[in-house]
Design a protein around this motif. Structure first.
Motif, PDB file in Angstrom:
ATOM      1  N   GLU A  12      -3.655  -3.740  -0.528  1.00  0.00           N
ATOM      2  CA  GLU A  12      -4.270  -2.424  -0.720  1.00  0.00           C
ATOM      3  C   GLU A  12      -3.452  -1.567  -1.695  1.00  0.00           C
ATOM      4  OE1 GLU A  12      -7.107  -1.582   0.725  1.00  0.00           O
ATOM      5  OE2 GLU A  12      -7.295  -2.541   2.688  1.00  0.00           O
ATOM      6  N   ASP A  65      -5.159   8.698  -5.177  1.00  0.00           N
ATOM      7  CA  ASP A  65      -6.433   9.342  -5.483  1.00  0.00           C
ATOM      8  C   ASP A  65      -7.179   8.461  -6.489  1.00  0.00           C
ATOM      9  OD1 ASP A  65      -5.620  10.037  -8.222  1.00  0.00           O
ATOM     10  OD2 ASP A  65      -4.276  11.450  -7.254  1.00  0.00           O
ATOM     11  N   GLY A  76      -4.615   1.970  -2.014  1.00  0.00           N
ATOM     12  CA  GLY A  76      -5.043   2.596  -0.764  1.00  0.00           C
ATOM     13  C   GLY A  76      -4.503   3.994  -0.549  1.00  0.00           C
ATOM     14  N   ASN A  77      -3.320   4.267  -1.093  1.00  0.00           N
ATOM     15  CA  ASN A  77      -2.707   5.584  -0.883  1.00  0.00           C
ATOM     16  C   ASN A  77      -2.848   6.492  -2.106  1.00  0.00           C
ATOM     17  OD1 ASN A  77      -1.960   4.700   1.588  1.00  0.00           O
ATOM     18  ND2 ASN A  77       0.227   5.108   1.358  1.00  0.00           N
ATOM     19  N   GLY A  89       2.376   9.661  -6.558  1.00  0.00           N
ATOM     20  CA  GLY A  89       1.974   8.412  -5.910  1.00  0.00           C
ATOM     21  C   GLY A  89       1.699   7.309  -6.913  1.00  0.00           C
ATOM     22  N   GLN A 119       0.834  -1.209   0.000  1.00  0.00           N
ATOM     23  CA  GLN A 119       0.000   0.000   0.000  1.00  0.00           C
ATOM     24  C   GLN A 119       0.871   1.262   0.000  1.00  0.00           C
ATOM     25  OE1 GLN A 119      -2.767   0.187   3.249  1.00  0.00           O
ATOM     26  NE2 GLN A 119      -3.466   2.243   2.741  1.00  0.00           N
ATOM     27  N   ALA A 120       1.950   1.228   0.819  1.00  0.00           N
ATOM     28  CA  ALA A 120       2.799   2.424   0.947  1.00  0.00           C
ATOM     29  C   ALA A 120       3.965   2.391  -0.046  1.00  0.00           C
ATOM     30  CB  ALA A 120       3.311   2.528   2.377  1.00  0.00           C
ATOM     31  N   GLN A 179       3.733   3.738  -7.397  1.00  0.00           N
ATOM     32  CA  GLN A 179       3.142   2.415  -7.344  1.00  0.00           C
ATOM     33  C   GLN A 179       3.426   1.646  -8.639  1.00  0.00           C
ATOM     34  OE1 GLN A 179       2.785   0.313  -5.309  1.00  0.00           O
ATOM     35  NE2 GLN A 179       0.747   0.445  -4.358  1.00  0.00           N
TER      36      GLN A 179
END
Lengths: 371, 235
Positions: free
Chosen positions: B173, B179, B176-177, B150, B96-97, B154
């Protein structure tokens, strides 16, 4: 990108901290280079001095002082008849405060002895005879004392004219105040006493015969001990203390470096816990993580070691120019010492990285999913 | 419950999989039984604390189960001698991060997992370039993560997860981070890559909109599988 790139990126992510750690190691290694180089230089300077004087054996009593203890000059008469003894020269040598200098070698030499013969006049002349109340100065001693031929030199309670400046071919000789033996005996209240006999052996004497002669002299003269020239300093109690103190101080400085690297690498592991877990999660083996941490700390040691050697060399060069020790010794910064210093730094680096590496190897990859 | 490929070879087979923490006071998984077939796109859904991420950790061998058995391609994972090698060559992770390494550029981040392969330096670089091109970042090769958006980060992470040719992609996820615009972009990319490369995709999410794109949805609650349904409208 190679694995080496990974190592360097680890070190450059916190440049100030890495830099300060390297400085910490460098200071420790500089201390090793400077202190050990100087203490070894003390030994080699004396050995070179002996060599230029053509001395094969030294008969002296190197106790715990920096200069040998005096003993009766009659000892010479007991040694001269021994086999293989070609020539002797009695001396009274001392480290004295001379005018503005804190410590200088003052050497009273048996008039006509072979130790006068290696001295080459640069300016002025030699004393006319043993009775002349005059001194000659080694060229470095003349520079340090700012004396020229015709000046006077205050030695103990007497002002003696400087009649010559000489080149003795070695730093110990050039840093000395040289005068006749009876004059120094009188000035220092050591009438009839000497503390060194320089001895030459007959040509063709083997090393084994030299050792036997040492034993013979030592048995014959309980007041002193005969040692092969150059070894007498190494065997002296004072030099052993100096050497031990040099290493002791150096190792303390290195220990500070160890703690610095360990702290840095532990901080690195703590800061990079998440990253290390990600590396484990994407398939890096624990051994590779350990290798990464150890190589980073070894790299810190290597750079610190090279920096320390350079600082040590420059520091020693500056140090030997200070009035307190100028002309007394020439630092022995041989390649073996310099390489050993870098080697110590790398070992320090690896050693300091062991605990952080072990900590990093115990991390679990599941932490990668947190945070 | 759906049990696709019940009679054939599974990628994963969990039998009574249990995970406890803090000496049994926390039970993250309570006897989970699932089978996942090769090439499936499975979404694991559930509320926070339902055990979906723990299940993903077990599948990726990031942690060991307290009890039960997990089989990978028929063999118990606990008997696998080298779990690092399993993670390096069989599994690709997307977090996710993102978890890109900040001191490495995009192309370098993609090369990181390849240190555990026999590829040469130039082969690693070439492969990373190809993967970044695949995710549409050929013009961001030498950008550090801090200089990427972001969505771009990813996409680098997706390229990294495929570096060693994983046959299973585990995504926790992954949007998850992000938009909504970037989330759609990233999810479409993952789905497209799965279709092209035929890897098994197991995706943890709490977003039912994302889960609906999967071929199968496993719902978890309190460490148990409470629903396992096939989705006929999936990609």
């Amino acid at each position: 990108m190679t694995f080496f790139t990974v190592i360097t990126r680890g070190l450059t992510r916190r440049p100030v901290r890495t830099g300060l750690t390297i400085v910490g190691i460098a200071i420790g290694i500089a201390a090793v280079v400077a202190l050990v180089g100087i203490s070894r230089g003390f030994e080699t300077s004396w050995a070179t001095g002996m060599k230029t004087r053509g001395t094969d054996l030294v008969v002296s009593n190197m106790g715990s002082a920096l200069t040998p203890k005096p003993y009766p000059a009659t000892v010479v008469d007991r040694i001269t008849p021994l086999p293989h003894v070609a020539e002797t020269c009695a001396l009274l040598a001392d480290l004295m405060s001379v005018e503005t200098t804190d410590m200088m070698i003052v050497s009273g030499r048996q008039w006509g002895g072979f130790t006068w013969k290696n001295l080459h006049i640069i300016a002025g002349r030699m004393p006319h005879d043993a009775a002349e109340r005059a001194v000659v100065l080694g060229q470095t001693a003349a520079e340090v004392l700012k004396k020229k031929v015709g000046d006077t030199l205050q030695l103990e309670t007497e002002e003696l004219p400087v009649v010559g400046i000489v080149d003795g071919g070695a730093i110990v000789e050039n840093g000395s105040v040289i005068l006749s033996l009876p004059l120094l005996q009188e000035l220092t209240g050591n009438e009839g006493k000497i503390n060194v006999i320089d001895l030459r052996v007959t040509p063709g004497t083997t090393k084994e015969e030299l050792r036997q002669l040492c034993d013979q002299i030592s048995a014959l003269v309980p007041e002193a001990r005969a040692v092969i020239a150059g070894e007498h300093v190494r065997d002296s109690q004072a030099y052993k203390i100096i050497r031990a103190m040099s290493w002791g101080t150096s190792l303390l400085a290195v220990l500070v470096g160890v703690l610095g690297v360990m702290n840095t690498m532990l901080m690195t592991v703590f800061e990079r816990t998440q990253e290390i877990c990600v590396l484990l999660a994407i398939g890096w083996k624990r051994s590779r993580i350990v290798r990464m941490i150890l190589l980073e700390s070894a790299m810190l040691g290597l750079i610190g070691g090279i920096g320390g050697v350079l600082i040590g060399i420059v520091g020693v060069k500056i140090l030997v120019q200070t009035p307190a020790i100028r002309g007394l010794l020439e630092p022995d910064l041989n390649p073996q010492l310099l390489l050993s210093a870098v080697g110590i730094a790398v070992v320090v680096g690896v050693f300091s990285g062991l605990y952080p590496a072990w900590r990093s190897s115990r991390l679990t990859p599941s932490h990668a999913l947190h945070g | 419950m759906a049990t696709p490929d019940a009679g054939g070879a599974c990628v994963f087979e969990a039998i009574g999989l249990t995970k406890e923490y803090d000496y049994g006071t926390v039970q993250a998984l309570r006897g989970v039984d699932i089978r996942i077939a090769p090439g499936e796109f499975v979404a694991i859904v559930g509320q926070s604390g339902s055990g979906k991420s723990t299940l993903l950790q077990m599948l990726g061998a990031l942690d060991h189960p307290t009890a039960g058995e997990l089989r990978y391609r028929g063999a118990p994972l606990s008997a696998h001698g080298d779990l690092a090698s399993y993670r390096a060559h069989e599994i690709g992770f997307i977090f996710q991060a993102f978890h890109l390494l900040p001191t490495f550029t995009a192309i370098e981040n993609v090369q990181i997992p390849m240190f555990e392969t026999h590829r040469s330096t130039s082969e690693r670089k070439q492969r990373a370039m190809e993967l970044l091109k695949l995710v549409g970042l050929e013009d961001r090769l030498h950008h550090f993560p801090s200089k990427l958006s972001g969505g771009e980060r990813q996409r680098v992470a997706i390229a990294r997860s495929l570096a060693n040719g994983a046959s299973v992609l585990l995504a926790d996820e992954p949007t998850g981070n992000l938009d909504s615009e970037n989330a759609t972009l990233v999810l479409d990319l993952i789905v497209r890559l799965r279709r092209e490369q035929q890897f098994t995709l197991i995706l943890v999410t709490h977003d039912m909109g994302i889960a609906r794109q999967a071929g199968r949805v496993i719902e978890m609650k309190d460490g148990r599988v409470v629903a396992d349904t096939l989705n006929s409208t999936s990609h």
